[in-house]
Scaffold this active site. Structure first.
Site, PDB file in Angstrom:
ATOM      1  N   GLN A 181      50.579  43.499  50.970  1.00 41.50           N
ATOM      2  CA  GLN A 181      49.723  42.376  51.365  1.00 41.50           C
ATOM      3  C   GLN A 181      50.188  41.050  50.754  1.00 41.50           C
ATOM      4  OE1 GLN A 181      45.626  43.070  50.215  1.00 41.50           O
ATOM      5  NE2 GLN A 181      44.930  41.063  50.874  1.00 41.50           N
TER       6      GLN A 181
ATOM      7  N   LYS B 110      46.820  46.429  55.164  1.00 38.08           N
ATOM      8  CA  LYS B 110      45.488  46.958  55.473  1.00 38.08           C
ATOM      9  C   LYS B 110      45.489  47.933  56.641  1.00 38.08           C
ATOM     10  CE  LYS B 110      42.962  43.872  53.004  1.00 38.08           C
ATOM     11  NZ  LYS B 110      41.806  44.194  52.139  1.00 38.08           N
TER      12      LYS B 110
ATOM     13  N   GLU C   6      40.342  44.018  41.058  1.00 34.78           N
ATOM     14  CA  GLU C   6      39.394  43.223  40.267  1.00 34.78           C
ATOM     15  C   GLU C   6      38.971  43.965  39.007  1.00 34.78           C
ATOM     16  OE1 GLU C   6      35.963  41.379  42.562  1.00 34.78           O
ATOM     17  OE2 GLU C   6      36.932  42.614  44.060  1.00 34.78           O
TER      18      GLU C   6
ATOM     19  N   TYR D  71      51.252  38.138  53.592  1.00 36.55           N
ATOM     20  CA  TYR D  71      50.007  37.573  54.127  1.00 36.55           C
ATOM     21  C   TYR D  71      50.031  36.073  54.430  1.00 36.55           C
ATOM     22  CZ  TYR D  71      47.907  35.105  50.161  1.00 36.55           C
ATOM     23  OH  TYR D  71      47.619  34.191  49.186  1.00 36.55           O
TER      24      TYR D  71
ATOM     25  N   GLU E 126      38.696  49.079  48.803  1.00 41.30           N
ATOM     26  CA  GLU E 126      37.670  48.049  48.851  1.00 41.30           C
ATOM     27  C   GLU E 126      36.391  48.714  49.326  1.00 41.30           C
ATOM     28  OE1 GLU E 126      39.040  44.571  51.089  1.00 41.30           O
ATOM     29  OE2 GLU E 126      40.173  43.927  49.310  1.00 41.30           O
TER      30      GLU E 126
ATOM     31  N   GLU F 215      32.934  48.623  50.862  1.00 40.69           N
ATOM     32  CA  GLU F 215      32.288  47.680  51.774  1.00 40.69           C
ATOM     33  C   GLU F 215      31.174  48.360  52.562  1.00 40.69           C
ATOM     34  OE1 GLU F 215      35.074  45.581  54.250  1.00 40.69           O
ATOM     35  OE2 GLU F 215      36.601  45.459  52.681  1.00 40.69           O
TER      36      GLU F 215
ATOM     37  N   THR G 221      41.441  52.673  57.495  1.00 41.39           N
ATOM     38  CA  THR G 221      40.134  52.208  57.043  1.00 41.39           C
ATOM     39  C   THR G 221      39.177  53.378  57.238  1.00 41.39           C
ATOM     40  OG1 THR G 221      40.678  50.004  57.887  1.00 41.39           O
ATOM     41  CG2 THR G 221      38.361  50.438  57.370  1.00 41.39           C
TER      42      THR G 221
ATOM     43  N   ARG H 127      45.602  32.678  42.552  1.00 40.59           N
ATOM     44  CA  ARG H 127      45.875  31.236  42.427  1.00 40.59           C
ATOM     45  C   ARG H 127      45.278  30.746  41.111  1.00 40.59           C
ATOM     46  NH1 ARG H 127      43.643  32.254  47.406  1.00 40.59           N
ATOM     47  NH2 ARG H 127      41.647  31.509  46.619  1.00 40.59           N
TER      48      ARG H 127
ATOM     49  N   ASP I  45      36.941  42.313  59.578  1.00 41.35           N
ATOM     50  CA  ASP I  45      36.606  42.448  58.171  1.00 41.35           C
ATOM     51  C   ASP I  45      36.302  41.071  57.603  1.00 41.35           C
ATOM     52  OD1 ASP I  45      36.166  43.870  55.864  1.00 41.35           O
ATOM     53  OD2 ASP I  45      38.254  43.809  55.220  1.00 41.35           O
TER      54      ASP I  45
ATOM     55  N   TYR J  64      34.591  38.657  54.193  1.00 41.77           N
ATOM     56  CA  TYR J  64      35.020  38.355  52.815  1.00 41.77           C
ATOM     57  C   TYR J  64      33.808  37.698  52.161  1.00 41.77           C
ATOM     58  CZ  TYR J  64      38.822  36.504  49.702  1.00 41.77           C
ATOM     59  OH  TYR J  64      39.690  36.212  48.680  1.00 41.77           O
TER      60      TYR J  64
ATOM     61  N   HIS K 118      33.692  38.584  44.613  1.00 37.85           N
ATOM     62  CA  HIS K 118      35.003  39.116  45.007  1.00 37.85           C
ATOM     63  C   HIS K 118      35.975  37.987  45.349  1.00 37.85           C
ATOM     64  CE1 HIS K 118      38.082  41.547  46.941  1.00 37.85           C
ATOM     65  NE2 HIS K 118      37.904  40.895  48.072  1.00 37.85           N
TER      66      HIS K 118
ATOM     67  N   ASP L  17      38.060  50.110  52.764  1.00 36.54           N
ATOM     68  CA  ASP L  17      39.149  49.344  53.365  1.00 36.54           C
ATOM     69  C   ASP L  17      40.371  49.459  52.444  1.00 36.54           C
ATOM     70  OD1 ASP L  17      40.637  47.462  54.780  1.00 36.54           O
ATOM     71  OD2 ASP L  17      39.774  45.786  53.674  1.00 36.54           O
TER      72      ASP L  17
ATOM     73  N   THR M  58      34.892  43.363  50.458  1.00 35.70           N
ATOM     74  CA  THR M  58      34.592  44.014  49.183  1.00 35.70           C
ATOM     75  C   THR M  58      33.269  43.534  48.598  1.00 35.70           C
ATOM     76  OG1 THR M  58      36.939  44.104  48.719  1.00 35.70           O
ATOM     77  CG2 THR M  58      35.452  44.463  46.858  1.00 35.70           C
TER      78      THR M  58
ATOM     79  N   ARG N  75      48.225  46.305  47.858  1.00 37.03           N
ATOM     80  CA  ARG N  75      48.239  44.926  47.363  1.00 37.03           C
ATOM     81  C   ARG N  75      49.629  44.314  47.333  1.00 37.03           C
ATOM     82  NH1 ARG N  75      43.132  43.659  48.263  1.00 37.03           N
ATOM     83  NH2 ARG N  75      41.707  45.075  47.203  1.00 37.03           N
TER      84      ARG N  75
END
Lengths: 392, 392
Positions: A220, A233, A338, A224, A179, A181, A237, A122, A106, A108, A113, A213, A324, A217
């Site tokens: 994760q 995840k 999001e 992670y 997600e 995709e 899927t 962050r 997968d 990114y 996104h 996907d 995503t 959250r």
């Protein structure tokens, strides 16, 4: 012999002709092609046993020239006459996982996104990490839990720790997300120790599917660091059952957005392989987002080149997904984290304010793209309903 | 009929009897068992076609009771008489990848390793991240690049950026490393939506192999945020050819180190499944480290329970590895980045100061463990030589 009626505005007209695996009348799963609202049994119609199998893998492994030749023969069939026993109405067949997935990766690849998630996770730092514009960031997912559209999704259980809590607790995910995709299926693999140049993409990749996907959250966020997403995840899927051949996507080719700084030579493309695909995400029957694939920063050819540049082999059945798909607008975001800005800005679904998925919710992702001769072609849909957690 | 001579101190005596896939005299690869310095062709000796296959998968899928019964019959064979045509001297056979790997997961279960890497990568922070003592941190690796011992390893190329550099450059890895690990092979899978309790470990896991998780530290350092290791690992993972049955490891069972805080209930074990295995790492023929598996914080049963607690299915052929095995002493570290403290404290190999791997270097990882009746059993070895980068 019979003729297939294809409605004039069908998204499954002669410029599309996606392949899948279906069963009908209690028979074993086998390869079919979708034409309008019909499914044609290819083993019967073309008399080739390579299609009398429960996955597309053997067909894909035959390589590019065979894909071109098969598409020519299939086009001839559906515009001419087909043996009656080879034709099934699509509403009478069951679709199955179209491929045996080898490795699943997968990526990114959406700048929107990655920037949105950076801002959410962050808030005091630059949204994009330093490596992001130099390489398509990606990771390996769980190939064994790729399931076909329509498979129910049991809410995953696991360890969750909210920022204010001292220790993790165990239970069903409270922040279950999607997600939206696009996924690419490798038809012809490459050996260990050799890289796949960007220019070989269209001879090695067989086709594309829609991917959901599913993402927990809270699981994760806790797990992670430092090795990436794992149980947040790996529970499921979902992919769409009809594989749109890359050969049907020629008219959808567009340049990617400008790539600055210029990527290293192994990622440079002489011809564009971005794709002008419009996705739609529905939540309990209401469209909540329209992610535009044309906004994706890294192209599918760049992803495959990167994936193999270290000499990793690829195999028939490898699935790699884009990550995503999100556009610049709020209503173009392909994940609910999001779209609802971490749950702080609910969206209206059926008149109620919603953030993450509740038990019983159903999500459907669909997509269309320009086809040849001014047509539009469809990807069908990837659909899944959330069942309550078990054993939590 | 013939009798197999097993040297008195053989690490492959009747308390071990590991399975593998071999070929001899130009015949197709098939399942064999190693007894002393002989390999017994099981399809011939037991007359069961399940062993006349190029992987152990079909055998493993038959389940625990069949594994027990086969071990009983094999023990009878090698302590009695065997058809002469079923026996091959080990030096005359070629060994192959023993399984078709389904999904590959790599854990991070050594506290010493995780602490060392934390100190090296984040010198100003706590060495262990907050989640580490609550769950076995892990991630998915590339199943398609798992190779058998003896396969040459082409130095991977990719993007590398040293801390002082403005932009990444492309080329062969300058910090090619190893990770000495133990890997576990799932024999009997579990369905989507259900978790495997810790107590089911010994009925679901077939056996163990040695793993060298080759790692390109410079590629990894640049790519790994935020989604974890990808191309820094995916170019190759080597495993030993002889799968030691879990049934042979009963005498090696020891408790894990004390786990504080107490793990959540799904990770609690009533019986110990830590393992008292001594590894040895040789670099160009010189032993440079002796990693002790008994120091591993998380047990293999806990890793499998965690891997599936979110409802992820498991399959016959799933391989999960422990992560680098490191003990508290410097000479017990299972990766060169730890052993040489990020390259700052070279070790002597063949009289020369060395840090990371050079072209032509060969690494051999071997291991032994207590067997039943006071014996010792061996894992054989996983061996690999570094070839120069291509196309860089």
């Amino acid at each position: 012999m019979t003729r297939i009626e294809i409605p004039r505005d069908s998204l499954f007209g002669t410029e599309n002709l996606p392949y899948g695996v279906f069963s009908a009348d209690g028979a074993e799963p086998r390869v079919g092609v979708r034409a309008g609202d019909s499914v044609v049994d290819l083993a019967v119609a073309l008399g080739d046993e390579i299609f009398a199998r429960p996955t597309l893998n053997a067909f894909m492994a035959r390589g590019y020239d065979f894909w071109v030749e098969t598409r020519r023969r299939v086009t001839e069939l559906v515009t001419g006459e087909v043996p009656g026993e080879a034709v099934h109405p699509v509403e009478r067949v069951r679709t199955h996982l179209p491929v045996e997935v080898a490795d699943y990766v997968d990526f990114y690849a959406s700048e929107h996104h990655a920037s949105n998630l950076g801002r959410l996770f962050r808030p005091d730092a630059e949204p994009l990490l330093p490596n992001w514009k130099h390489l398509p960031v990606g990771y390996h997912g769980r190939a064994g839990t790729v399931v076909v559209s329509g498979t129910d999704i049991v809410r995953p259980s696991g360890q969750r720790k909210a920022p204010g809590e001292d220790a993790p607790s165990f239970g069903g995910s409270r922040r279950l997300d999607i997600e939206a995709e696009l996924g690419f299926l490798v038809g012809t693999g490459s050996p260990l120790g050799s890289a796949v140049p960007v220019a070989e993409f269209s001879r090695r990749v067989f086709g594309a599917v829609l991917v959901n996907d599913w993402s927990a959250r809270d699981i994760q966020a806790w797990e992670y660091v430092p090795l990436g997403p794992f149980l947040g995840k790996s529970f499921a899927t979902s992919i769409s059952p009809w594989v749109v051949p890359l050969l049907a996507l020629e008219a959808a080719r567009v340049p990617t957005p400008a790539q600055v700084p210029e990527p290293l030579p192994y990622l440079r493309e002489s011809e564009p392989w971005g794709l002008d695909i419009d996705l739609s995400v529905s939540w309990n029957g209401e469209e909540v987002s329209r992610p535009p694939y044309r906004e994706m920063y890294w192209s599918p050819a760049q992803m495959l080149a990167h994936l193999t540049v270290n000499g990793a082999s690829s195999r028939t059945g490898d699935l790699y997904a884009s990550g995503t798909i999100s556009g610049p607008e709020k209503a173009q975001r392909g994940a609910f984290i999001e779209l609802t800005w971490g749950g702080k800005e609910p969206v209206l679904v059926g008149g109620a304010e919603r953030t993450f998925l509740e038990d019983g919710d159903e999500v459907v992702i669909s997509a269309t793209a320009p086809g040849a001769k001014g047509t539009r072609i469809g990807f069908g849909e990837v659909r899944g309903r959330v069942l309550p957690a078990t054993g939590a």
